[in-house]
Design a protein around this motif. Structure first.
Motif, mmCIF file in Angstrom:
data_model
loop_
_atom_site.group_PDB
_atom_site.id
_atom_site.type_symbol
_atom_site.label_atom_id
_atom_site.label_comp_id
_atom_site.label_asym_id
_atom_site.label_seq_id
_atom_site.Cartn_x
_atom_site.Cartn_y
_atom_site.Cartn_z
ATOM 1 N N ALA A 40 0.820 -1.212 0.000
ATOM 2 C CA ALA A 40 0.000 0.000 0.000
ATOM 3 C C ALA A 40 0.854 1.262 0.000
ATOM 4 N N MET A 41 2.012 1.218 0.661
ATOM 5 C CA MET A 41 2.859 2.405 0.743
ATOM 6 C C MET A 41 3.409 2.805 -0.625
ATOM 7 N N PHE A 42 3.499 1.823 -1.547
ATOM 8 C CA PHE A 42 3.969 2.131 -2.900
ATOM 9 C C PHE A 42 3.012 3.090 -3.600
ATOM 10 N N ASP A 43 1.708 2.851 -3.484
ATOM 11 C CA ASP A 43 0.729 3.767 -4.090
ATOM 12 C C ASP A 43 0.857 5.169 -3.512
ATOM 13 N N LEU A 44 0.963 5.270 -2.188
ATOM 14 C CA LEU A 44 1.053 6.582 -1.543
ATOM 15 C C LEU A 44 2.330 7.310 -1.965
ATOM 16 N N ALA A 45 3.408 6.551 -2.135
ATOM 17 C CA ALA A 45 4.664 7.157 -2.566
ATOM 18 C C ALA A 45 4.599 7.616 -4.015
ATOM 19 N N THR A 46 4.017 6.789 -4.880
ATOM 20 C CA THR A 46 3.908 7.160 -6.291
ATOM 21 C C THR A 46 3.076 8.426 -6.456
ATOM 22 N N VAL B 42 8.727 4.464 5.134
ATOM 23 C CA VAL B 42 8.624 3.549 3.996
ATOM 24 C C VAL B 42 8.186 4.298 2.742
ATOM 25 N N ILE B 43 7.266 5.247 2.886
ATOM 26 C CA ILE B 43 6.853 6.052 1.735
ATOM 27 C C ILE B 43 8.058 6.790 1.158
ATOM 28 N N ARG B 44 8.870 7.378 2.009
ATOM 29 C CA ARG B 44 10.064 8.084 1.523
ATOM 30 C C ARG B 44 11.057 7.111 0.880
ATOM 31 N N ALA B 45 11.142 5.907 1.427
ATOM 32 C CA ALA B 45 12.011 4.898 0.815
ATOM 33 C C ALA B 45 11.521 4.537 -0.582
ATOM 34 N N TRP B 46 10.195 4.444 -0.758
ATOM 35 C CA TRP B 46 9.642 4.146 -2.081
ATOM 36 C C TRP B 46 9.883 5.294 -3.061
ATOM 37 N N TRP B 47 9.969 6.535 -2.590
ATOM 38 C CA TRP B 47 10.323 7.631 -3.498
ATOM 39 C C TRP B 47 11.677 7.342 -4.146
#
Length: 249
Positions: A179-185, A209-214
């Motif tokens: 889910a964090m991937f969507d929020l990061a994208t 985790v969101i910042r990591a996905w950025w």
């Protein structure tokens, strides 16, 4: 007579607009099938499917205005971002689609491969690649698979004049995933919109985790963008995100 507008075109797929109809032509017929099925399953506003004859998927245009574009400012209000967060949460709380997603191990392999390419081709300074690779590690943990959009770019969410989500487009990447991937994208290059988005999303978001996905997303998509005629080094785009992550870490 309606004009034909080429919305996007590269070797993998093309999207044409004719009036209020979009024609999506994909070299991989499975992508259009996934997109059509995902739109049927998603508990959020999606484009209306007009017909599907592989390799072409015809959909109706959605109303409203996009939240913004990568590399440009978002003119949407905090209320619109909060409404988007609520819609994304509804998606993530729905049963995942019945096909396989990508595992953390597969993401790690892709990340290592793409970082090696960036270094070998001197696409970015080595210290930027290596530091962002370190930051990205925080995303590579076990996750509970959720129904994710998979390519939830800021330009794929449309809101109406009442700051409600009117439609979410481009579902070919939908799958069970993090889910964090969507929020990061959605907030890539728009870090200032993260808190309004999460105000609508509610509990459970992990900002680290969101910042990591950025970092992770920017590292893994850059070669594809370059090879398909896009510029990740345009202002506000992926390379700027990677430089900013290094400066802020």
């Amino acid at each position: 007579m309606e004009e034909v507008e080429v919305v996007v075109a590269h070797s993998a797929r093309a999207t044409l607009r004719v009036g209020e109809v979009y024609l999506k032509v994909d070299g991989d017929a499975a992508n259009a099938g996934i997109e059509a099925r995902a739109m049927e399953l998603a508990p959020v506003p999606t484009p209306r499917i007009l017909w599907h004859e592989p390799p072409v998927l015809a959909i109706a245009a959605v109303p409203g205005t996009a939240l913004g574009t990568l590399g440009g400012p978002s003119t949407a209000s905090p209320a619109a971002w909060a409404a988007t967060g609520a819609a994304v949460r509804a998606l993530h709380d729905a049963p995942p689609p019945p096909w396989e997603g990508t595992s953390p191990e597969e993401v790690r392999e892709e990340l290592d491969r793409e970082c090696a390419w960036l270094l070998e081709n001197a696409a970015l300074p080595a210290d930027v690649v290596r530091r962002n690779r370190e930051i990205a590690d925080a995303a590579l943990r076990p996750w509970t698979p959720r129904f994710i959009h998979g390519d939830l770019q800021i330009a794929h969410v449309f809101v109406d004049d009442d700051d409600e989500v009117a439609g979410i487009i481009d579902w070919s990447g939908a799958a069970p995933g993090d889910a964090m991937f969507d929020l990061a994208t959605l907030t890539l290059g728009h870090e200032e919109q993260l808190e309004p988005l999460l105000a609508g999303y509610g509990d459970g978001a992990d900002r680290e985790v969101i910042r990591a996905w950025w970092s992770l997303r920017s590292l893994t998509v850059s070669r594809w963008l370059i090879e398909h005629g896009f510029d990740p080094d345009a202002p506000g785009c992926e390379f700027d995100v990677l430089r900013a992550r290094m400066a802020n870490s």
